[in-house]
Design an enzyme around this catalytic site. Structure first.
Site, PDB file in Angstrom:
ATOM      1  N   GLY A   9       0.822  -1.215   0.000  1.00 54.75           N
ATOM      2  CA  GLY A   9       0.000   0.000   0.000  1.00 54.75           C
ATOM      3  C   GLY A   9       0.849   1.255   0.000  1.00 54.75           C
ATOM      4  O   GLY A   9       0.570   2.216   0.717  1.00 54.75           O
ATOM      5  N   TYR A 191     -13.040  -2.710  10.662  1.00 51.36           N
ATOM      6  CA  TYR A 191     -11.687  -2.156  10.493  1.00 51.36           C
ATOM      7  C   TYR A 191     -10.908  -2.247  11.806  1.00 51.36           C
ATOM      8  O   TYR A 191      -9.769  -2.712  11.840  1.00 51.36           O
ATOM      9  CB  TYR A 191     -11.783  -0.689  10.042  1.00 51.36           C
ATOM     10  CG  TYR A 191     -10.471   0.064  10.115  1.00 51.36           C
ATOM     11  CD1 TYR A 191      -9.520  -0.067   9.107  1.00 51.36           C
ATOM     12  CD2 TYR A 191     -10.177   0.895  11.194  1.00 51.36           C
ATOM     13  CE1 TYR A 191      -8.297   0.616   9.185  1.00 51.36           C
ATOM     14  CE2 TYR A 191      -8.967   1.578  11.277  1.00 51.36           C
ATOM     15  CZ  TYR A 191      -8.037   1.445  10.275  1.00 51.36           C
ATOM     16  OH  TYR A 191      -6.828   2.115  10.350  1.00 51.36           O
TER      17      TYR A 191
HETATM   18  P1  NDP Z   1      -4.397   5.250   2.520  1.00 52.72           P
HETATM   19  O1  NDP Z   1      -5.793   4.931   2.127  1.00 52.72           O
HETATM   20  O2  NDP Z   1      -3.801   6.546   2.086  1.00 52.72           O
HETATM   21  O3  NDP Z   1      -3.418   4.090   2.075  1.00 52.72           O
HETATM   22  C1  NDP Z   1      -3.831   2.758   2.103  1.00 52.72           C
HETATM   23  C2  NDP Z   1      -3.062   1.991   1.072  1.00 52.72           C
HETATM   24  O4  NDP Z   1      -3.540   0.643   1.071  1.00 52.72           O
HETATM   25  C3  NDP Z   1      -3.256   2.529  -0.357  1.00 52.72           C
HETATM   26  O5  NDP Z   1      -2.008   2.478  -1.006  1.00 52.72           O
HETATM   27  C4  NDP Z   1      -4.225   1.534  -0.959  1.00 52.72           C
HETATM   28  O6  NDP Z   1      -4.091   1.378  -2.358  1.00 52.72           O
HETATM   29  C5  NDP Z   1      -3.762   0.260  -0.257  1.00 52.72           C
HETATM   30  N1  NDP Z   1      -4.728  -0.825  -0.398  1.00 52.72           N
HETATM   31  C6  NDP Z   1      -6.049  -0.820  -0.105  1.00 52.72           C
HETATM   32  N2  NDP Z   1      -6.604  -1.999  -0.450  1.00 52.72           N
HETATM   33  C7  NDP Z   1      -5.600  -2.757  -0.966  1.00 52.72           C
HETATM   34  C8  NDP Z   1      -5.541  -4.064  -1.515  1.00 52.72           C
HETATM   35  N3  NDP Z   1      -6.642  -4.819  -1.657  1.00 52.72           N
HETATM   36  N4  NDP Z   1      -4.355  -4.527  -1.944  1.00 52.72           N
HETATM   37  C9  NDP Z   1      -3.245  -3.765  -1.852  1.00 52.72           C
HETATM   38  N5  NDP Z   1      -3.235  -2.529  -1.363  1.00 52.72           N
HETATM   39  C10 NDP Z   1      -4.408  -2.031  -0.924  1.00 52.72           C
HETATM   40  O7  NDP Z   1      -4.396   5.147   4.120  1.00 52.72           O
HETATM   41  P2  NDP Z   1      -3.259   5.419   5.239  1.00 52.72           P
HETATM   42  O8  NDP Z   1      -1.982   5.787   4.613  1.00 52.72           O
HETATM   43  O9  NDP Z   1      -3.862   6.306   6.232  1.00 52.72           O
HETATM   44  O10 NDP Z   1      -3.153   3.973   5.897  1.00 52.72           O
HETATM   45  C11 NDP Z   1      -1.961   3.241   5.963  1.00 52.72           C
HETATM   46  C12 NDP Z   1      -1.903   2.451   7.248  1.00 52.72           C
HETATM   47  O11 NDP Z   1      -1.924   3.337   8.366  1.00 52.72           O
HETATM   48  C13 NDP Z   1      -3.068   1.499   7.449  1.00 52.72           C
HETATM   49  O12 NDP Z   1      -2.570   0.276   7.979  1.00 52.72           O
HETATM   50  C14 NDP Z   1      -3.930   2.186   8.481  1.00 52.72           C
HETATM   51  O13 NDP Z   1      -4.677   1.277   9.235  1.00 52.72           O
HETATM   52  C15 NDP Z   1      -2.853   2.857   9.310  1.00 52.72           C
HETATM   53  N6  NDP Z   1      -3.292   3.966  10.128  1.00 52.72           N
HETATM   54  C16 NDP Z   1      -3.741   5.130   9.568  1.00 52.72           C
HETATM   55  C17 NDP Z   1      -4.138   6.166  10.386  1.00 52.72           C
HETATM   56  C18 NDP Z   1      -4.649   7.439   9.834  1.00 52.72           C
HETATM   57  O14 NDP Z   1      -4.985   8.313  10.622  1.00 52.72           O
HETATM   58  N7  NDP Z   1      -4.704   7.631   8.520  1.00 52.72           N
HETATM   59  C19 NDP Z   1      -4.067   6.052  11.844  1.00 52.72           C
HETATM   60  C20 NDP Z   1      -3.591   4.782  12.308  1.00 52.72           C
HETATM   61  C21 NDP Z   1      -3.203   3.806  11.470  1.00 52.72           C
HETATM   62  P3  NDP Z   1      -4.794   2.393  -3.404  1.00 52.72           P
HETATM   63  O15 NDP Z   1      -3.894   3.604  -3.458  1.00 52.72           O
HETATM   64  O16 NDP Z   1      -4.786   1.609  -4.669  1.00 52.72           O
HETATM   65  O17 NDP Z   1      -6.149   2.713  -2.877  1.00 52.72           O
END
Ligand code: NDP
Length: 316
Positions: A9, A191
């Site tokens: 991701g 989630y």
């Molecule tokens: P984003 O939505 O910006 O990034 C998520 C990423 O996961 C994207 O690159 C997305 O791809 C990818 N993804 C989603 N589904 C799939 C799949 N089926 N196969 C492969 N890749 C996939 O979110 P964040 O950067 O915020 O999240 C990243 C991590 O941080 C997560 O684990 C989240 O739980 C964690 N987190 C985030 C917080 C926040 O406040 N944002 C707080 C705490 C934890 P695509 O670009 O194609 O959609």
């Protein structure tokens, strides 16, 4: 030599920011494991990542076949694997009906937990082969694991119950799509449950493999990165108000760039080699070992989640 880090991701948000931070040091080659190849390539270019500092490879965590194909493709590329970061996630906060992976499993737990579980289990062998001084497996967690904070207590709270839904395969059809077996679907809770599975998995890896392999297993809460794509399915009003709310009210807001630096520390900082740790940062951006909630640190639950997950991904 340069270290090789695989980040799932890495096409947006935290994963992209960490990829950029690591590539810029010149010490890391970043493998961006992404479901949308073109989006990831464009994102890397737009972020200013230098050609040759990264490789984009296809990985859709919503398909166990795709996970296996990624592992094959990665091995064919003949790169060592020094650090694996399980970062990708899907969040469907307003969903009242489940959607499903290619394997028929509820999407949030399927992508965030099970896809990563299979990936990490398969790539453990590759991490073991690496001669890099500090090999690490990092699974990104969430605040839902620490109920010592306000945000960690916002309902619906994570609760895996007795895992009867997970045992039933989260198919929704013949049983429940929720891990605790609840008949009604709640996307926000699904989630949070998946993130508890992430944190339990990290600790179970630590218990099973740290002593024998020397690999560091860790998780982290990067802070509230209120601007990422994670909130793309939330209602528009929420998306407008959430970043200022986090900035000025909870003061938990962290920029994508800052969160990327935090994740990069967990990947490469020589001081963060302790295994089995859930890292967080205080308001001065200093890292500390955080406490997990009772459920997210329950060894018996971790063992059960591990064993049921093995069955669901075809490892047992
Ligand atoms: P984003 O939505 O910006 O990034 C998520 C990423 O996961 C994207 O690159 C997305 O791809 C990818 N993804 C989603 N589904 C799939 C799949 N089926 N196969 C492969 N890749 C996939 O979110 P964040 O950067 O915020 O999240 C990243 C991590 O941080 C997560 O684990 C989240 O739980 C964690 N987190 C985030 C917080 C926040 O406040 N944002 C707080 C705490 C934890 P695509 O670009 O194609 O959609």
């Amino acid at each position: 030599r340069q270290g090789v880090v695989v980040i799932t991701g890495a096409s947006s948000g935290l994963g992209l920011a960490a990829a950029k931070a690591l590539a810029e040091t010149g010490k890391w080659h970043v493998v961006m494991a992404c479901r949308d190849f073109l989006k990831a390539s464009k994102a890397a270019k737009a972020a200013g990542m230098a050609d040759g500092s990264y490789t984009v490879m296809h990985l859709d965590l919503a398909s166990l076949d795709s996970v296996r194909q990624f592992v094959d493709a990665f091995r064919r590329a003949e790169m060592p694997l020094d650090v694996l970061v399980c970062n990708a996630a899907i969040y469907r906060p307003t969903a009242r009906k489940p959607t499903f992976t290619a394997d028929g499993v509820e999407m949030s737990v399927g992508v965030n937990h099970l896809g990563h579980f299979l990936l990490a289990r398969l790539l453990l062998e590759d991490l073991q082969k690496s001669d890099y001084p500090s090999r690490r497996l990092v699974i990104v967690g969430s605040i839902t694991g620490n109920d010592n904070t306000l945000a960690g207590n916002v309902p619906p709270k994570a609760n895996l119950g007795d895992l009867r839904g997970l045992a039933g395969g989260l198919t929704g059809a013949s049983g429940s799509a929720m891990i605790d077996g609840d008949e009604s679907f709640d996307g926000a809770k699904a989630y949070k449950d998946s993130k508890v599975c992430n944190m339990l998995t990290m600790q179970e890896f630590h218990r099973r493999y740290h002593e024998d392999t020397g690999i560091t297993f860790s998780s982290l809460y990067p802070g509230c990165i209120a601007t990422t794509g994670l909130f793309r399915e939330h209602i528009p009003l929420f998306r407008t108000l959430f970043p200022p709310f986090q900035k000025f009210v909870t003061k938990g807001f962290v920029s994508e760039a800052e969160s990327g630096k935090r994740l990069a520390q967990v990947v490469g900082e020589p001081s963060l080699t302790k295994s089995g740790v859930y890292w967080s940062w205080n308001k001065d951006s200093a890292s500390f070992e955080n406490q997990l909630s009772q459920e997210a640190s329950d060894p018996e639950k971790a063992r059960k989640v591990w064993e049921l997950s093995e069955k669901l991904v075809g490892l047992a």
